[in-house]
Design an enzyme around this catalytic site. Structure first.
Site, mmCIF file in Angstrom:
data_model
loop_
_atom_site.group_PDB
_atom_site.id
_atom_site.type_symbol
_atom_site.label_atom_id
_atom_site.label_comp_id
_atom_site.label_asym_id
_atom_site.label_seq_id
_atom_site.Cartn_x
_atom_site.Cartn_y
_atom_site.Cartn_z
ATOM 1 N N GLN A 1 0.803 -1.212 0.000
ATOM 2 C CA GLN A 1 0.000 0.000 0.000
ATOM 3 C C GLN A 1 0.843 1.272 0.000
ATOM 4 O OE1 GLN A 1 -3.967 -0.458 2.300
ATOM 5 N NE2 GLN A 1 -2.507 -1.624 3.511
ATOM 6 N N ALA B 1 8.253 -4.917 4.297
ATOM 7 C CA ALA B 1 8.307 -5.505 5.638
ATOM 8 C C ALA B 1 7.468 -6.772 5.692
ATOM 9 C CB ALA B 1 7.792 -4.508 6.677
ATOM 10 N N TYR B 2 7.799 -7.600 6.644
ATOM 11 C CA TYR B 2 6.959 -8.758 6.988
ATOM 12 C C TYR B 2 5.949 -8.236 7.994
ATOM 13 C CZ TYR B 2 5.793 -13.542 8.485
ATOM 14 O OH TYR B 2 5.137 -14.732 8.767
ATOM 15 N N ASP C 1 3.917 1.573 15.254
ATOM 16 C CA ASP C 1 3.559 1.791 16.652
ATOM 17 C C ASP C 1 3.744 0.518 17.478
ATOM 18 O OD1 ASP C 1 0.523 0.537 17.116
ATOM 19 O OD2 ASP C 1 0.919 1.122 15.048
ATOM 20 N N TYR D 1 6.613 -9.417 15.894
ATOM 21 C CA TYR D 1 6.635 -8.464 14.784
ATOM 22 C C TYR D 1 7.209 -7.126 15.255
ATOM 23 C CZ TYR D 1 4.766 -4.697 11.872
ATOM 24 O OH TYR D 1 4.619 -3.549 11.142
#
Length: 284
Positions: free
Chosen positions: A11, A60-61, A102, A125
């Protein structure tokens, strides 16, 4: 200015490239099929040949629940991949921007997390994203770290699209109401990131659309603006168990943006309005 953007198939990466092109910048977007960021040799060769002035690392994962079990894959992308790109940027003296989250915080309390607050990730994560932040700071001199939250954009799946899809077959939905944060439209975020990259105001930033809401309130606003008649029941986090613990407090302070002369992003309700217009035009 030539900018390499990883995560182009996602995105944010997609919108960053599109916005850069509109400004006349030389943008190169790569996805995982174009460049395996976990392979240091491939990354080194690719970056040296392209020789960009800057790298915006959006890849990113991000499968938060899956990361708890698929830890090697998550670490390889979020830590090793970031290290490979940062090292390549260092070798050619390119600026580097790392997109964080965050989730590096513990999600507790009710006050907004500040840029200077010490991270304390609650899940794997978040841990890998924080490790990526540290790699960037240790390797480079010219870096930006931008922590974001609750993103939605045209290119990929997100909460807005999920709610609208579920509304096609249901007239009532249960949505978590005790997790608070700021929805962030990647179109707005992309403009900020490109603006930021053209400065030397390095450091850690937080970026999201203005205002806070719960996921339930987010859903209600989506349906209100889309004129969809769906009842949203606000439920607790405990009533919607997930593999990875979700932060109840995703509020982030954007004070550093203001202090450095960057314009705040529009309020999230306005972002939802413009996004719904964007996806309605895509359908047509």
């Amino acid at each position: 200015m030539k900018i390499l953007v990883t995560g182009y198939t996602g995105q944010l990466g997609f919108d960053v490239v599109q916005h850069g092109l509109k400004l006349g910048l030389d943008m190169v977007g790569v996805g995982s099929k174009d460049l395996d960021i976990t392979n240091p040799v491939d990354v080194n060769d690719y970056v040296k040949e392209m020789n960009p002035d800057a790298i915006i690392h959006c890849a990113a994962y991000t499968a938060v629940d899956k990361a708890e079990d698929d830890r090697n894959a998550c670490w390889n992308v979020n830590v090793d991949g970031t290290k490979n790109l940062a090292q390549a940027a260092k070798d050619i003296d390119a600026k580097f921007m790392y997109i964080s989250t965050d989730y590096v915080f513990n999600g507790e309390g009710k006050s907004s997390f500040k840029e200077i607050d010490k991270p304390n990730p609650m899940g794997y994560y978040g841990l890998t994203k924080y490790e990526g932040e540290q790699v960037v700071q240790q390797l480079l001199d010219h870096w930006f770290i931008v922590r974001i939250s609750w993103v939605f954009g045209i290119n990929g799946n997100n909460f807005v699209k999920t709610m609208l899809r579920l509304a096609e077959s249901r007239n009532e939905l249960n949505v978590v109401g005790d997790q608070i944060g700021s929805p962030t439209y990647t179109f707005d975020l992309a403009r900020l990131l490109i603006d930021m990259m053209q400065t030397d105001k390095y450091g850690i930033y937080h970026a999201s659309n203005e205002g806070f809401c719960s996921w339930a309130e987010f859903a209600q606003e989506i349906f209100r603006q889309a004129n969809v008649d769906v009842k949203v029941n606000s439920i607790s986090t405990e009533e919607y168990p997930t593999r990875a613990v979700r932060p109840k407090n995703s509020r982030i302070s954007k004070q550093k943006l203001v202090d450095n002369g960057f314009a705040p992003l529009p309020v999230w309700q306005d972002a939802v309005k413009r996004y719904l217009m964007e996806i309605s035009q895509e359908v047509k």
